[in-house]
Write a protein that holds these residues in place. Structure first.
Motif, short mmCIF file in Angstrom:
data_model
loop_
_atom_site.label_atom_id
_atom_site.label_comp_id
_atom_site.label_asym_id
_atom_site.label_seq_id
_atom_site.Cartn_x
_atom_site.Cartn_y
_atom_site.Cartn_z
N ALA A 1 29.56 -4.65 -42.34
CA ALA A 1 28.18 -4.64 -42.87
C ALA A 1 28.07 -5.68 -43.97
N PHE A 2 26.92 -6.31 -44.05
CA PHE A 2 26.67 -7.32 -45.08
C PHE A 2 26.79 -6.70 -46.47
N ASP A 3 26.33 -5.47 -46.62
CA ASP A 3 26.41 -4.79 -47.92
C ASP A 3 27.86 -4.58 -48.37
N GLU A 4 28.76 -4.38 -47.40
CA GLU A 4 30.18 -4.22 -47.73
C GLU A 4 30.71 -5.49 -48.40
N LEU A 5 30.27 -6.63 -47.89
CA LEU A 5 30.68 -7.92 -48.45
C LEU A 5 30.13 -8.10 -49.86
N LEU A 6 28.84 -7.84 -50.04
CA LEU A 6 28.19 -8.04 -51.33
C LEU A 6 28.69 -7.08 -52.40
N ALA A 7 29.15 -5.90 -51.98
CA ALA A 7 29.61 -4.88 -52.94
C ALA A 7 31.01 -5.17 -53.47
N ASN A 8 31.73 -6.09 -52.82
CA ASN A 8 33.09 -6.44 -53.24
C ASN A 8 33.05 -7.70 -54.10
N LYS A 9 33.63 -7.64 -55.29
CA LYS A 9 33.57 -8.79 -56.21
C LYS A 9 34.19 -10.04 -55.59
N TYR A 10 35.34 -9.88 -54.99
CA TYR A 10 36.01 -11.02 -54.36
C TYR A 10 35.20 -11.51 -53.15
N GLY A 11 34.69 -10.54 -52.37
CA GLY A 11 33.88 -10.89 -51.20
C GLY A 11 32.62 -11.64 -51.58
N LEU A 12 31.97 -11.17 -52.64
CA LEU A 12 30.75 -11.83 -53.12
C LEU A 12 31.05 -13.25 -53.57
N ALA A 13 32.15 -13.41 -54.31
CA ALA A 13 32.54 -14.75 -54.77
C ALA A 13 32.87 -15.66 -53.59
N ALA A 14 33.55 -15.10 -52.58
CA ALA A 14 33.88 -15.89 -51.38
C ALA A 14 32.62 -16.30 -50.63
N PHE A 15 31.65 -15.40 -50.55
CA PHE A 15 30.40 -15.70 -49.85
C PHE A 15 29.61 -16.76 -50.62
N ARG A 16 29.61 -16.67 -51.94
CA ARG A 16 28.94 -17.70 -52.76
C ARG A 16 29.58 -19.06 -52.54
N ALA A 17 30.92 -19.08 -52.47
CA ALA A 17 31.62 -20.34 -52.24
C ALA A 17 31.25 -20.91 -50.87
N PHE A 18 31.10 -20.01 -49.89
CA PHE A 18 30.71 -20.45 -48.54
C PHE A 18 29.29 -21.03 -48.56
N LEU A 19 28.35 -20.34 -49.22
CA LEU A 19 26.98 -20.84 -49.28
C LEU A 19 26.92 -22.18 -50.00
N LYS A 20 27.75 -22.34 -51.01
CA LYS A 20 27.80 -23.62 -51.73
C LYS A 20 28.25 -24.74 -50.79
N SER A 21 29.20 -24.41 -49.90
CA SER A 21 29.67 -25.41 -48.94
C SER A 21 28.58 -25.76 -47.93
N GLU A 22 27.62 -24.86 -47.74
CA GLU A 22 26.50 -25.11 -46.82
C GLU A 22 25.25 -25.58 -47.56
N PHE A 23 25.37 -25.80 -48.86
CA PHE A 23 24.26 -26.28 -49.69
C PHE A 23 23.06 -25.34 -49.69
N CYS A 24 23.33 -24.03 -49.68
CA CYS A 24 22.22 -23.07 -49.76
C CYS A 24 22.58 -21.92 -50.70
N GLU A 25 23.34 -22.24 -51.75
CA GLU A 25 23.76 -21.19 -52.69
C GLU A 25 22.60 -20.60 -53.48
N GLU A 26 21.43 -21.28 -53.43
CA GLU A 26 20.26 -20.75 -54.14
C GLU A 26 19.85 -19.37 -53.61
N ASN A 27 20.17 -19.09 -52.36
CA ASN A 27 19.79 -17.80 -51.78
C ASN A 27 20.51 -16.64 -52.46
N ILE A 28 21.84 -16.75 -52.57
CA ILE A 28 22.59 -15.66 -53.20
C ILE A 28 22.32 -15.62 -54.71
#
Length: 222
Positions: free
Chosen positions: A94-121
């Motif tokens: 679940a997407f919420d499982e990812l966002l609720a985990n500090k490491y997971g959230l940081a990893a997802f932010r890093a991924f969005l930054k690589s896709e140039f859309c980190e403004e969403n998170i």
């Protein structure tokens, strides 16, 4: 008849010889071309993962600095170790499982930054913080900052929402309430869940996290 047979046999042998020789050149040439390609892919994969680790360390450090102010009792390295493969695999449920985990959230932010859309998170996190604000004065100032950073035309981190929602927010922040950005936050959440999140789960970095052999441990101190 025998001589004709020998001629045909020699001809066939010559044809086979030429075909094998020609095929051999192609095969050798193919290997020469494919080996650099495989090496390039390997280097690219290592570069991507190294870049992710650098970004991830940055987000973890920022997160830990924020949490340090909130709780001095928390251990310096607490919650910032690389998750186990089993823990990382939970994020795919679940997407919420990812966002609720500090490491997971940081990893997802890093991924969005690589896709140039980190403004969403970043917008989603700003909204989460905004909803927890109790002071009316801070609520108003935060509402204006979020609007200036993410909503108004040509904002530095402008998010992709429709014109009608933008106008509604512009009116609502005049007398800010906790629901000012609810519609926009839902829109951005849905966008991340349906687009970025599936790509994150397919990414090299996430696949590495799910492997039994760890890459390394990333802590606040790295």
């Amino acid at each position: 008849r025998a001589r004709g047979g020998r001629i045909r046999s020699v001809g066939m042998q010559s044809a086979v010889f030429l075909a094998v020789r020609h095929g051999g050149r192609m095969e050798r040439g193919g290997r020469r071309r494919s080996e650099p390609e495989e090496a390039d892919k390997g280097r690219m994969k290592r570069t991507i993962i190294k870049d992710w680790k650098t970004r991830l360390s940055y987000f973890l450090q920022n997160s830990s600095s924020s949490n340090k102010r909130k709780s001095k009792k928390a251990g310096k390295h607490r919650n910032y170790f690389r998750p186990s493969p089993e823990e990382a695999q939970l994020w795919s449920e679940a997407f919420d499982e990812l966002l609720a985990n500090k490491y997971g959230l940081a990893a997802f932010r890093a991924f969005l930054k690589s896709e140039f859309c980190e403004e969403n998170i970043e917008f989603w996190l700003a909204c989460e913080d905004f909803k927890k604000t109790k002071s009316p004065q801070k609520l108003t100032s935060k509402a204006k900052k979020i609007y200036n950073d993410f909503i108004e035309k040509e904002a530095p981190k402008e998010i992709n929402i429709d014109f009608q929602t933008k106008n509604m927010i512009a009116q609502n922040i005049q007398e800010a309430t906790h629901t000012c950005f609810s519609a926009a936050q839902k829109r951005v959440y849905s966008l991340m869940e349906n687009n970025s999140y599936p790509r994150f789960l397919e990414s090299e970095f996430y696949q590495e996290l799910c492997k039994k052999t760890p890459i390394s441990r990333i802590t606040q101190g790295t």
